[in-house]
Write a protein that holds these residues in place. Structure first.
Motif, short mmCIF file in Angstrom:
data_model
loop_
_atom_site.label_atom_id
_atom_site.label_comp_id
_atom_site.label_asym_id
_atom_site.label_seq_id
_atom_site.Cartn_x
_atom_site.Cartn_y
_atom_site.Cartn_z
N LEU A 1 0.80 -1.29 -0.16
CA LEU A 1 -0.12 -0.26 -0.49
C LEU A 1 1.55 1.13 -0.18
O LEU A 1 1.31 1.74 0.86
CB LEU A 1 -0.71 0.15 1.16
N ARG A 2 1.01 2.36 -0.25
CA ARG A 2 1.66 3.10 -1.38
C ARG A 2 1.40 4.41 -1.87
O ARG A 2 -0.16 4.81 -1.09
CB ARG A 2 1.94 3.44 -2.80
N GLU A 3 1.87 5.77 -1.17
CA GLU A 3 1.95 6.60 -0.43
C GLU A 3 0.59 7.52 -2.20
O GLU A 3 -0.33 8.48 -1.74
CB GLU A 3 2.46 7.82 -0.33
N ALA A 4 1.65 6.89 -3.11
CA ALA A 4 0.86 7.36 -5.09
C ALA A 4 1.10 6.57 -5.63
O ALA A 4 1.63 4.63 -5.15
CB ALA A 4 1.90 8.59 -5.34
N PRO A 5 0.64 5.98 -6.93
CA PRO A 5 0.08 5.57 -7.45
C PRO A 5 1.05 5.49 -8.19
O PRO A 5 0.95 5.17 -8.87
CB PRO A 5 -1.12 5.48 -8.59
N ARG A 6 2.13 4.78 -7.87
CA ARG A 6 3.85 4.39 -8.42
C ARG A 6 4.09 3.62 -8.10
O ARG A 6 4.42 3.07 -6.26
CB ARG A 6 4.76 5.94 -8.83
N SER A 7 5.05 2.61 -8.84
CA SER A 7 6.16 1.48 -7.44
C SER A 7 7.27 2.35 -7.21
O SER A 7 7.46 1.22 -6.35
CB SER A 7 6.30 0.50 -9.24
N ASP A 8 7.53 3.30 -7.27
CA ASP A 8 8.57 3.79 -6.38
C ASP A 8 8.09 4.59 -5.02
O ASP A 8 9.06 5.12 -4.53
CB ASP A 8 9.35 4.33 -7.67
N ALA A 9 6.85 4.58 -5.02
CA ALA A 9 6.05 5.62 -4.30
C ALA A 9 6.82 5.34 -2.88
O ALA A 9 6.80 3.75 -2.30
CB ALA A 9 5.11 6.11 -3.76
N THR A 10 6.55 5.75 -1.35
CA THR A 10 6.59 4.77 0.03
C THR A 10 6.29 3.96 -0.23
O THR A 10 4.20 4.67 -0.37
CB THR A 10 6.50 6.70 0.90
N LEU A 11 6.28 3.28 0.81
CA LEU A 11 5.71 2.52 1.17
C LEU A 11 4.90 2.49 2.51
O LEU A 11 5.42 2.30 3.45
CB LEU A 11 6.75 0.73 1.42
N LEU A 12 3.83 2.64 2.99
CA LEU A 12 2.81 2.96 3.68
C LEU A 12 2.33 2.10 4.58
O LEU A 12 2.74 2.21 5.89
CB LEU A 12 1.93 4.00 3.70
N THR A 13 2.70 0.45 4.14
CA THR A 13 1.95 -0.70 4.76
C THR A 13 2.06 -1.94 4.12
O THR A 13 2.07 -1.15 2.72
CB THR A 13 0.74 -0.57 5.82
N GLN A 14 1.52 -2.88 4.65
CA GLN A 14 1.01 -3.95 3.72
C GLN A 14 -0.06 -3.96 3.54
O GLN A 14 0.16 -4.83 4.85
CB GLN A 14 2.31 -4.90 3.62
N ALA A 15 -0.91 -4.86 3.48
CA ALA A 15 -1.43 -6.01 2.84
C ALA A 15 -1.61 -7.04 2.89
O ALA A 15 -0.65 -8.04 1.82
CB ALA A 15 -3.11 -5.45 1.95
N LEU A 16 -2.28 -7.80 3.41
CA LEU A 16 -1.84 -9.61 3.77
C LEU A 16 -3.05 -10.30 3.08
O LEU A 16 -4.13 -10.13 2.34
CB LEU A 16 -2.14 -9.64 5.06
N LYS A 17 -2.51 -11.59 1.66
CA LYS A 17 -3.45 -12.51 1.05
C LYS A 17 -4.49 -12.53 2.15
O LYS A 17 -4.61 -12.25 3.42
CB LYS A 17 -2.78 -13.62 1.30
N GLY A 18 -6.02 -12.97 1.28
CA GLY A 18 -7.34 -12.50 2.48
C GLY A 18 -7.57 -11.85 2.86
O GLY A 18 -9.34 -11.70 3.10
N GLU A 19 -6.87 -10.15 3.33
CA GLU A 19 -7.85 -9.49 4.02
C GLU A 19 -8.89 -8.60 2.93
O GLU A 19 -8.43 -8.53 1.59
CB GLU A 19 -5.98 -8.51 3.63
N ARG A 20 -9.90 -8.22 3.13
CA ARG A 20 -10.80 -7.47 1.92
C ARG A 20 -10.45 -5.66 2.13
O ARG A 20 -9.36 -5.58 3.27
CB ARG A 20 -11.97 -7.67 3.02
N VAL A 21 -10.05 -4.90 1.43
CA VAL A 21 -10.22 -3.29 1.01
C VAL A 21 -11.02 -3.26 -0.01
O VAL A 21 -12.26 -3.80 -0.12
CB VAL A 21 -8.85 -3.27 0.47
#
Length: 280
Positions: A42-62
């Protein structure tokens, strides 16, 4: 003002449930998805090089509120409410409700009932699964993945001691925004460990300081107990016993056990004093 980390609101678009509370050009109900990958950034901006804010794990609902043409979706996580940009590729339409979760630090998913087969995925502690059946020593998911049964527990399985869970991450590399044994940060360690022990926990250290436990007086703080949390500005550590802590930190670039007095002195020398000690 609402915390932007937890508020799906931009000038052009916001979540429908915020209508009347925030200003935006349009409000959308959002659409529920689940995380299909083992870990999704889960990143701060819609870019693959944007800051990583956190991670979502498999099976988590979003909940997805917006998509762009570059393969990113603007989302709010169901677990802790964090808002940011996920890769579209990590998302799938919700299918069967998770029945189990990974209880090992990490485990392999095999394409069949043999540990000699090349794994199809590596899953982190806390990943959620729908187990359709058992096959000998394996739990078989709806995707047909075979996981070692001893690495999987029921969705409501609860660890006895969150500190013991945190200690299992010793040696894990430090990763800003990380939430797995491949890389974890200080507040991620607290969140993952407390979640495994059945305690809801916000994502960042300032949120944890505000939302968890009660603050100890100066007198109480002289006698630290296992499970106490020590907070600095932008950092948190877990007390193991009267003299040691476990924490993920950028000084060691790893999750380590450290003497509390030495850590407090080292961090103070770097310009940060302890701001609170909380007891759950």
């Amino acid at each position: 003002m609402d915390d932007p980390r937890l508020t799906p609101s931009r000038g052009d678009i916001a979540a429908k449930y915020l209508e009347g509370k925030v200003s935006a050009e349009r409000f959308v109900a959002g659409e529920e998805f689940e995380i299909a990958h083992a870990l999704a950034p889960l990143r701060e901006a819609p870019r693959s090089d944007a800051t990583l804010l956190t991670q979502a794990l498999k099976g988590e609902r979003v909940t997805i509120y917006d998509r762009n043409s570059e393969g990113f979706a603007w989302a709010q996580l169901g677990s802790d409410g964090y808002v940011g940009w996920l890769p579209d590729a990590a998302l799938a339409k919700p299918s069967a409700t998770p029945t189990h979760k990974v209880t090992a630090l990490r485990t392999f998913a095999f394409p069949g009932p043999s540990i000699k087969l090349p794994p199809v995925e590596t899953l982190p502690l806390g990943a959620r699964l729908n187990v359709a059946r058992e096959d000998g020593a394996f739990a078989v998911t709806r995707e047909g993945w075979h996981l070692p049964r001893r690495h999987v527990g029921g969705i409501d399985a609860i660890e006895d001691d969150f500190v013991t869970v945190a200690e299992r991450f010793i040696g894990t590399p430090y990763l800003w925004g990380g939430k797995s044994s491949l890389g974890i940060d200080c507040s991620g360690l607290v969140q993952v460990a407390l979640t495994a022990a059945g305690t809801g926990c916000p994502r960042d250290s300032d949120m944890q300081q505000e939302g968890l436990g009660r603050e100890l007086s100066a007198t109480e703080a002289r006698k630290l107990q296992r499970g106490d949390l020590i907070f600095w500005k932008g950092h948190v550590a877990i007390v193991r016993d009267a003299t040691t802590i476990v924490h993920a930190n950028a000084h060691h670039m790893a999750t380590v056990i450290e003497h509390a007095t030495e850590a407090i002195a080292r961090i103070k020398a770097a310009g940060s004093d302890v701001v609170a000690i909380k007891r759950l």
